[in-house]
Design a protein around this motif. Structure first.
Motif, PDB file in Angstrom:
ATOM      1  N   ARG A  85       1.795  -3.411   2.435  1.00 53.64           N
ATOM      2  CA  ARG A  85       0.819  -2.498   1.856  1.00 53.64           C
ATOM      3  C   ARG A  85       1.176  -2.239   0.391  1.00 53.64           C
ATOM      4  O   ARG A  85       2.334  -1.989   0.064  1.00 53.64           O
ATOM      5  CB  ARG A  85       0.827  -1.174   2.658  1.00 53.64           C
ATOM      6  CG  ARG A  85      -0.256  -0.190   2.257  1.00 53.64           C
ATOM      7  CD  ARG A  85      -0.441   0.861   3.330  1.00 53.64           C
ATOM      8  NE  ARG A  85      -1.102   0.309   4.504  1.00 53.64           N
ATOM      9  CZ  ARG A  85      -2.435   0.270   4.663  1.00 53.64           C
ATOM     10  NH1 ARG A  85      -3.229   0.756   3.741  1.00 53.64           N
ATOM     11  NH2 ARG A  85      -2.953  -0.237   5.751  1.00 53.64           N
ATOM     12  N   ILE A  86       0.166  -2.341  -0.467  1.00 49.29           N
ATOM     13  CA  ILE A  86       0.373  -2.080  -1.892  1.00 49.29           C
ATOM     14  C   ILE A  86      -0.009  -0.631  -2.173  1.00 49.29           C
ATOM     15  O   ILE A  86      -1.041  -0.149  -1.719  1.00 49.29           O
ATOM     16  CB  ILE A  86      -0.533  -2.955  -2.778  1.00 49.29           C
ATOM     17  CG1 ILE A  86      -0.609  -4.384  -2.288  1.00 49.29           C
ATOM     18  CG2 ILE A  86      -0.072  -2.896  -4.219  1.00 49.29           C
ATOM     19  CD1 ILE A  86      -1.694  -5.177  -3.008  1.00 49.29           C
ATOM     20  N   ARG A  87       0.820  -0.002  -2.965  1.00 46.38           N
ATOM     21  CA  ARG A  87       0.536   1.383  -3.323  1.00 46.38           C
ATOM     22  C   ARG A  87       0.928   1.601  -4.783  1.00 46.38           C
ATOM     23  O   ARG A  87       1.893   1.012  -5.271  1.00 46.38           O
ATOM     24  CB  ARG A  87       1.368   2.299  -2.412  1.00 46.38           C
ATOM     25  CG  ARG A  87       0.949   3.741  -2.389  1.00 46.38           C
ATOM     26  CD  ARG A  87       1.544   4.445  -1.176  1.00 46.38           C
ATOM     27  NE  ARG A  87       3.004   4.562  -1.227  1.00 46.38           N
ATOM     28  CZ  ARG A  87       3.645   5.469  -1.966  1.00 46.38           C
ATOM     29  NH1 ARG A  87       2.982   6.308  -2.733  1.00 46.38           N
ATOM     30  NH2 ARG A  87       4.959   5.525  -1.944  1.00 46.38           N
ATOM     31  N   VAL A  88       0.159   2.434  -5.476  1.00 44.94           N
ATOM     32  CA  VAL A  88       0.526   2.832  -6.835  1.00 44.94           C
ATOM     33  C   VAL A  88       1.007   4.277  -6.777  1.00 44.94           C
ATOM     34  O   VAL A  88       0.316   5.142  -6.235  1.00 44.94           O
ATOM     35  CB  VAL A  88      -0.669   2.723  -7.805  1.00 44.94           C
ATOM     36  CG1 VAL A  88      -0.289   3.264  -9.183  1.00 44.94           C
ATOM     37  CG2 VAL A  88      -1.142   1.281  -7.921  1.00 44.94           C
ATOM     38  N   ASP A  89       2.206   4.498  -7.289  1.00 51.37           N
ATOM     39  CA  ASP A  89       2.723   5.870  -7.365  1.00 51.37           C
ATOM     40  C   ASP A  89       2.095   6.535  -8.587  1.00 51.37           C
ATOM     41  O   ASP A  89       2.413   6.204  -9.732  1.00 51.37           O
ATOM     42  CB  ASP A  89       4.246   5.851  -7.489  1.00 51.37           C
ATOM     43  CG  ASP A  89       4.838   7.259  -7.390  1.00 51.37           C
ATOM     44  OD1 ASP A  89       4.223   8.204  -7.935  1.00 51.37           O
ATOM     45  OD2 ASP A  89       5.897   7.401  -6.766  1.00 51.37           O
ATOM     46  N   ARG A  90       1.193   7.438  -8.328  1.00 48.66           N
ATOM     47  CA  ARG A  90       0.416   8.067  -9.404  1.00 48.66           C
ATOM     48  C   ARG A  90       1.298   8.914 -10.316  1.00 48.66           C
ATOM     49  O   ARG A  90       0.936   9.181 -11.458  1.00 48.66           O
ATOM     50  CB  ARG A  90      -0.693   8.950  -8.809  1.00 48.66           C
ATOM     51  CG  ARG A  90      -1.597   8.229  -7.830  1.00 48.66           C
ATOM     52  CD  ARG A  90      -2.610   7.375  -8.527  1.00 48.66           C
ATOM     53  NE  ARG A  90      -3.538   8.166  -9.317  1.00 48.66           N
ATOM     54  CZ  ARG A  90      -4.515   7.656 -10.049  1.00 48.66           C
ATOM     55  NH1 ARG A  90      -4.645   6.340 -10.106  1.00 48.66           N
ATOM     56  NH2 ARG A  90      -5.324   8.410 -10.731  1.00 48.66           N
ATOM     57  N   VAL A 122      -5.391   0.473  -6.711  1.00 52.32           N
ATOM     58  CA  VAL A 122      -5.544  -0.751  -5.926  1.00 52.32           C
ATOM     59  C   VAL A 122      -7.020  -0.848  -5.557  1.00 52.32           C
ATOM     60  O   VAL A 122      -7.632   0.148  -5.166  1.00 52.32           O
ATOM     61  CB  VAL A 122      -4.673  -0.703  -4.657  1.00 52.32           C
ATOM     62  CG1 VAL A 122      -4.830  -1.999  -3.862  1.00 52.32           C
ATOM     63  CG2 VAL A 122      -3.210  -0.487  -5.027  1.00 52.32           C
ATOM     64  N   GLU A 168      -5.595  -2.952  -0.211  1.00 49.88           N
ATOM     65  CA  GLU A 168      -4.306  -2.265  -0.039  1.00 49.88           C
ATOM     66  C   GLU A 168      -3.410  -2.991   0.956  1.00 49.88           C
ATOM     67  O   GLU A 168      -2.186  -3.027   0.790  1.00 49.88           O
ATOM     68  CB  GLU A 168      -4.511  -0.816   0.446  1.00 49.88           C
ATOM     69  CG  GLU A 168      -5.287   0.059  -0.520  1.00 49.88           C
ATOM     70  CD  GLU A 168      -6.786   0.024  -0.291  1.00 49.88           C
ATOM     71  OE1 GLU A 168      -7.254  -0.841   0.486  1.00 49.88           O
ATOM     72  OE2 GLU A 168      -7.487   0.860  -0.888  1.00 49.88           O
ATOM     73  N   ILE A 215       4.387   0.380  -9.007  1.00 54.17           N
ATOM     74  CA  ILE A 215       3.708  -0.342  -7.936  1.00 54.17           C
ATOM     75  C   ILE A 215       4.689  -0.609  -6.816  1.00 54.17           C
ATOM     76  O   ILE A 215       5.764  -1.179  -7.031  1.00 54.17           O
ATOM     77  CB  ILE A 215       3.099  -1.665  -8.454  1.00 54.17           C
ATOM     78  CG1 ILE A 215       2.102  -1.341  -9.576  1.00 54.17           C
ATOM     79  CG2 ILE A 215       2.409  -2.409  -7.322  1.00 54.17           C
ATOM     80  CD1 ILE A 215       1.574  -2.566 -10.266  1.00 54.17           C
ATOM     81  N   GLU A 252       5.163  -2.145   0.333  1.00 50.91           N
ATOM     82  CA  GLU A 252       5.879  -1.602   1.482  1.00 50.91           C
ATOM     83  C   GLU A 252       5.498  -2.342   2.753  1.00 50.91           C
ATOM     84  O   GLU A 252       4.339  -2.715   2.919  1.00 50.91           O
ATOM     85  CB  GLU A 252       5.539  -0.113   1.631  1.00 50.91           C
ATOM     86  CG  GLU A 252       5.857   0.696   0.389  1.00 50.91           C
ATOM     87  CD  GLU A 252       5.246   2.087   0.403  1.00 50.91           C
ATOM     88  OE1 GLU A 252       4.121   2.242   0.936  1.00 50.91           O
ATOM     89  OE2 GLU A 252       5.886   3.001  -0.122  1.00 50.91           O
ATOM     90  N   ASP A 295       4.269  -2.639   6.448  1.00 48.61           N
ATOM     91  CA  ASP A 295       3.342  -1.785   7.187  1.00 48.61           C
ATOM     92  C   ASP A 295       3.182  -2.388   8.570  1.00 48.61           C
ATOM     93  O   ASP A 295       2.628  -3.481   8.709  1.00 48.61           O
ATOM     94  CB  ASP A 295       2.013  -1.735   6.440  1.00 48.61           C
ATOM     95  CG  ASP A 295       1.052  -0.729   7.056  1.00 48.61           C
ATOM     96  OD1 ASP A 295       1.473   0.422   7.221  1.00 48.61           O
ATOM     97  OD2 ASP A 295      -0.076  -1.109   7.361  1.00 48.61           O
TER      98      ASP A 295
END
Ligand code: F3S
Length: 71
Positions: A3-8, A35, A40, A65, A68, A70
């Motif tokens: 899973r792709i995530r952007v830490d805001r 994303v 995601e 970015i 992770e 999942d």
């Protein structure tokens, strides 16, 4: 699956992600990374997409970015 995530909190709007990997990332109205909807999750076996996501991970100067596992 990954899973792709952007830490805001970490994203500073360098925009390298959207420039290098536009099929996965866009910038919101304030210039921060998002994303693309529906992108995601990277299904098992989609090595090419995973490589593209890793390219964005490696090129973000803020390490904003996250890729992770999942279950
Ligand atoms: Fe933000 Fe990094 Fe992209 S700072 S706009 S996630 S290159």
């Amino acid at each position: 699956m990954s899973r792709i995530r952007v830490d805001r909190d970490l994203c500073q709007g360098h925009a390298r992600c959207a420039a290098l990997v536009p099929e996965l990332f866009d910038l919101d109205g304030d210039g921060y990374s998002v994303v693309l909807p529906g992108r995601e999750a990277i299904p098992e076996g989609e090595e090419e997409t995973l490589d593209r996501a890793l390219l964005a991970v490696e090129n973000c100067p803020e390490q904003a970015i996250l890729l992770e596992p999942d279950a």
